[in-house]
Scaffold this motif. Structure first.
Motif, PDB file in Angstrom:
ATOM      1  N   SER A   1     -12.590  -4.766  29.923  1.00 26.68           N
ATOM      2  CA  SER A   1     -11.814  -3.876  30.799  1.00 26.68           C
ATOM      3  C   SER A   1     -10.816  -4.718  31.587  1.00 26.68           C
ATOM      4  O   SER A   1     -10.902  -5.952  31.591  1.00 26.68           O
ATOM      5  N   CYS A   2      -9.907  -4.041  32.262  1.00 27.27           N
ATOM      6  CA  CYS A   2      -9.004  -4.751  33.171  1.00 27.27           C
ATOM      7  C   CYS A   2      -9.780  -5.224  34.401  1.00 27.27           C
ATOM      8  O   CYS A   2      -9.500  -6.276  34.955  1.00 27.27           O
ATOM      9  N   THR A   3     -10.800  -4.449  34.779  1.00 29.42           N
ATOM     10  CA  THR A   3     -11.661  -4.856  35.890  1.00 29.42           C
ATOM     11  C   THR A   3     -12.257  -6.233  35.585  1.00 29.42           C
ATOM     12  O   THR A   3     -12.266  -7.123  36.436  1.00 29.42           O
TER      13      THR A   3
ATOM     14  N   LEU B   1      -9.624  -8.960  35.788  1.00 27.12           N
ATOM     15  CA  LEU B   1      -9.380  -9.305  37.196  1.00 27.12           C
ATOM     16  C   LEU B   1     -10.509 -10.195  37.727  1.00 27.12           C
ATOM     17  O   LEU B   1     -10.268 -11.151  38.472  1.00 27.12           O
TER      18      LEU B   1
ATOM     19  N   THR C   1      -3.499   1.328  45.218  1.00 26.03           N
ATOM     20  CA  THR C   1      -3.855   0.841  43.884  1.00 26.03           C
ATOM     21  C   THR C   1      -5.264   1.272  43.558  1.00 26.03           C
ATOM     22  O   THR C   1      -5.962   1.852  44.399  1.00 26.03           O
ATOM     23  N   PHE C   2      -5.690   0.978  42.336  1.00 29.79           N
ATOM     24  CA  PHE C   2      -7.045   1.300  41.911  1.00 29.79           C
ATOM     25  C   PHE C   2      -8.025   0.309  42.548  1.00 29.79           C
ATOM     26  O   PHE C   2      -7.676  -0.829  42.843  1.00 29.79           O
TER      27      PHE C   2
ATOM     28  N   SER D   1     -10.390  -1.458  41.451  1.00 32.61           N
ATOM     29  CA  SER D   1     -10.676  -2.709  40.729  1.00 32.61           C
ATOM     30  C   SER D   1      -9.809  -3.872  41.177  1.00 32.61           C
ATOM     31  O   SER D   1     -10.239  -5.024  41.133  1.00 32.61           O
TER      32      SER D   1
ATOM     33  N   ASP E   1      -1.556  -7.475  38.338  1.00 33.48           N
ATOM     34  CA  ASP E   1      -2.330  -6.346  37.831  1.00 33.48           C
ATOM     35  C   ASP E   1      -1.366  -5.534  36.977  1.00 33.48           C
ATOM     36  O   ASP E   1      -0.602  -4.708  37.474  1.00 33.48           O
TER      37      ASP E   1
ATOM     38  N   ALA F   1      -2.281  -3.576  34.552  1.00 34.08           N
ATOM     39  CA  ALA F   1      -3.129  -2.579  33.867  1.00 34.08           C
ATOM     40  C   ALA F   1      -2.299  -1.487  33.199  1.00 34.08           C
ATOM     41  O   ALA F   1      -2.616  -1.030  32.112  1.00 34.08           O
ATOM     42  N   GLN F   2      -1.217  -1.068  33.875  1.00 33.64           N
ATOM     43  CA  GLN F   2      -0.419   0.062  33.379  1.00 33.64           C
ATOM     44  C   GLN F   2       0.862  -0.417  32.706  1.00 33.64           C
ATOM     45  O   GLN F   2       1.726   0.390  32.396  1.00 33.64           O
TER      46      GLN F   2
ATOM     47  N   SER G   1      -5.072  -3.262  30.991  1.00 34.75           N
ATOM     48  CA  SER G   1      -6.145  -2.323  30.681  1.00 34.75           C
ATOM     49  C   SER G   1      -5.846  -1.562  29.402  1.00 34.75           C
ATOM     50  O   SER G   1      -4.714  -1.150  29.168  1.00 34.75           O
TER      51      SER G   1
ATOM     52  N   HIS H   1      -7.955   1.068  28.828  1.00 33.07           N
ATOM     53  CA  HIS H   1      -8.767   2.246  29.120  1.00 33.07           C
ATOM     54  C   HIS H   1      -8.121   3.463  28.479  1.00 33.07           C
ATOM     55  O   HIS H   1      -6.905   3.496  28.262  1.00 33.07           O
TER      56      HIS H   1
ATOM     57  N   LYS I   1      -4.678   4.734  29.468  1.00 33.95           N
ATOM     58  CA  LYS I   1      -3.493   3.890  29.427  1.00 33.95           C
ATOM     59  C   LYS I   1      -2.693   4.134  28.126  1.00 33.95           C
ATOM     60  O   LYS I   1      -3.169   4.817  27.225  1.00 33.95           O
TER      61      LYS I   1
ATOM     62  N   GLU J   1     -12.639   1.726  26.420  1.00 37.65           N
ATOM     63  CA  GLU J   1     -12.684   0.751  27.516  1.00 37.65           C
ATOM     64  C   GLU J   1     -12.254  -0.591  26.936  1.00 37.65           C
ATOM     65  O   GLU J   1     -12.810  -1.027  25.926  1.00 37.65           O
ATOM     66  N   GLY J   2     -11.296  -1.236  27.560  1.00 38.34           N
ATOM     67  CA  GLY J   2     -10.881  -2.545  27.073  1.00 38.34           C
ATOM     68  C   GLY J   2      -9.866  -3.154  28.008  1.00 38.34           C
ATOM     69  O   GLY J   2      -9.292  -2.473  28.864  1.00 38.34           O
TER      70      GLY J   2
ATOM     71  N   TYR K   1      -5.265   7.550  43.859  1.00 36.52           N
ATOM     72  CA  TYR K   1      -5.217   6.457  44.817  1.00 36.52           C
ATOM     73  C   TYR K   1      -5.140   6.967  46.262  1.00 36.52           C
ATOM     74  O   TYR K   1      -4.076   7.321  46.765  1.00 36.52           O
TER      75      TYR K   1
HETATM   76  C1  PLP Z   1      -6.654   1.353  35.068  1.00 32.42           C
HETATM   77  C2  PLP Z   1      -6.401   0.361  36.132  1.00 32.42           C
HETATM   78  C3  PLP Z   1      -7.305  -0.677  36.421  1.00 32.42           C
HETATM   79  C4  PLP Z   1      -8.658  -0.775  35.796  1.00 32.42           C
HETATM   80  O1  PLP Z   1      -8.655  -0.834  34.414  1.00 32.42           O
HETATM   81  P1  PLP Z   1     -10.028  -0.760  33.612  1.00 32.42           P
HETATM   82  O2  PLP Z   1      -9.648  -1.208  32.242  1.00 32.42           O
HETATM   83  O3  PLP Z   1     -10.467   0.671  33.650  1.00 32.42           O
HETATM   84  O4  PLP Z   1     -11.003  -1.655  34.263  1.00 32.42           O
HETATM   85  C5  PLP Z   1      -6.956  -1.624  37.368  1.00 32.42           C
HETATM   86  N1  PLP Z   1      -5.787  -1.558  38.035  1.00 32.42           N
HETATM   87  C6  PLP Z   1      -4.908  -0.562  37.803  1.00 32.42           C
HETATM   88  C7  PLP Z   1      -3.627  -0.547  38.555  1.00 32.42           C
HETATM   89  C8  PLP Z   1      -5.190   0.433  36.861  1.00 32.42           C
HETATM   90  O5  PLP Z   1      -4.321   1.418  36.649  1.00 32.42           O
END
Ligand code: PLP
Length: 373
Positions: free
Chosen positions: A47-49, A52, A73-74, A76, A145, A147-148, A174, A176, A179, A185-186, A318
């Motif tokens: 995951s992106c979590t 991080l 932000t999220f 994570s 980050d 992720a997006q 991410s 997920h 995305k 999940e990845g 958020y």
């Molecule tokens: C989706 C997201 C994450 C977490 O991603 P995961 O793969 O679900 O762990 C972290 N930061 C931001 C900004 C995100 O949009």
């Protein structure tokens, strides 16, 4: 499902005789991603979590360190550093965009600051020249980050376009389900500063030098450092690879949907009834998200219920992290006006690969009806 998902998973299960991580599909994904990102090293994560968390371990973040990141932000983004005992110093969003307001960062830097975490909200780049200048001046790490932010770019003052996630010392993506490119999940950690390359692989492989062993570089492997199980199985990687093969198709469809929303809703913005996303001229749009800004929390709530009646699921997201139940008592009390504004007024409209242009038109019609009657 787009692409050869079933076939590749079948291959992973029946042909390659290795279902755990760091196999053939993991390698294919990492190569495909590195061709786009051109980084020192790419490591697939669950995951992106996780990516991080790896970044926080690699950066040796410890108790007492301060980390600057946006509040909008999220969870994570903050979690990885909080788990290391760091204090999060939340910055406000920009007046014109939910991303971190780069102008507010410098006064937040202290002797304890270790890293800045720019979040490329909606895949739209932060002003990375500004952030990198601050990082150089104060000797800080930059962990993106992203992720997006797959397939999105930052245009620097040298007019070069650089892929997001390849600009800071480390970057986190991410995959997920929500995305642009997904495998349920990845995630991915990009290592852009070579000084982290060797250790990243060890932390990834549970604190062992197993990756070196598999490459035949050492004749046995063992426990050499801290780490965890950050690598996804080959089934996940097979799924992801099938998606990655079609990234251009996914992206052109998403951009078409995004542009259609923008064009059809422009008249509402002209009338001053809503605000549409702004993409700064140094950023590209990867069509990760289409959002509008309502005028108040109350208006957003009634719009959500109105759209629900037509079975349109528009969602907000958020809630400012500095006001969260977990962090508000640890926050230093500064008011973050724009972060709270986006928390109350931002509304995401449906945007996914299988959405049709007709559905986008219909959603826009309902919005016109809500605002114009
Ligand atoms: C989706 C997201 C994450 C977490 O991603 P995961 O793969 O679900 O762990 C972290 N930061 C931001 C900004 C995100 O949009």
């Amino acid at each position: 499902m787009l692409g050869n998902v079933a076939e590749y998973i079948n291959q992973a299960v029946h042909m390659h005789a290795k279902l755990s991580g760091n196999g053939i599909f993991t390698e294919k994904c990492q190569q495909a991603l590195n061709n786009r990102l051109r980084t020192e090293k790419c490591l697939l994560t669950t995951s992106c979590t996780d990516a991080l968390e790896m970044a926080a371990l690699l950066s040796e973040i410890k108790e007492g360190d301060e980390i600057i990141m946006p509040s909008f932000t999220f969870v994570s983004t903050a979690l990885a550093f909080v788990r290391q005992g760091a204090t999060i110093v939340f910055a406000d969003s920009r007046p014109d965009h939910p991303g971190i307001d780069e102008e507010t960062i410098e006064p937040l830097i202290t002797i304890k600051t270790k890293a800045i975490i720019p979040v490329h909200y909606a895949g739209v780049s932060c002003n990375m020249d500004k952030i990198r200048q601050l990082a150089t001046k104060y000797n800080l790490l930059v962990i993106e980050d992203a992720a997006q932010a797959i397939d999105s770019f930052y245009k620097g003052s040298d007019n070069m376009f650089r892929p997001l996630g390849s600009i800071g010392h480390l970057g986190c993506f991410s995959f997920h389900e929500t995305k642009n490119v997904q495998c349920g999940e990845g995630g991915l950690l990009t290592i852009n500063d070579p000084k982290f390359a060797h250790r990243s692989e060890i932390i990834w492989e549970k604190g062992t030098n197993r990756a070196e062993f598999f490459r035949g570089e050492v004749n046995k492997y063992g426990w050499v450092d801290i780490g965890s199980s950050f690598l996804p199985s080959e089934i996940t990687a097979a799924f992801l690879y099938a998606q990655l093969e079609h990234i251009d198709l996914i992206q052109s469809k998403r951009k078409e949907l995004w542009e259609t929303y923008y064009r059809l809703l422009k008249p509402l913005e002209h009338k001053g009834l809503i605000k549409l996303p702004i993409i700064p001229d140094y950023a590209t749009n990867n069509a990760h998200m289409f959002y509008i800004l309502c005028n108040s929390l109350k208006e957003r709530s009634s719009l959500i219920s109105f759209l629900k009646k037509s079975e349109i699921m528009a969602v907000f997201h958020y809630q400012s992290l500095h006001n969260s139940q977990y962090y508000q008592h640890k926050h230093d009390g500064r008011i973050l006006e724009y972060s709270d504004l986006y928390s109350d007024q931002l509304l995401r409209l449906p945007l996914y690969y299988d959405l049709s242009l007709e559905e986008v038109s219909l959603i826009c019609e309902r919005l016109m009806f809500f605002y114009n009657g």
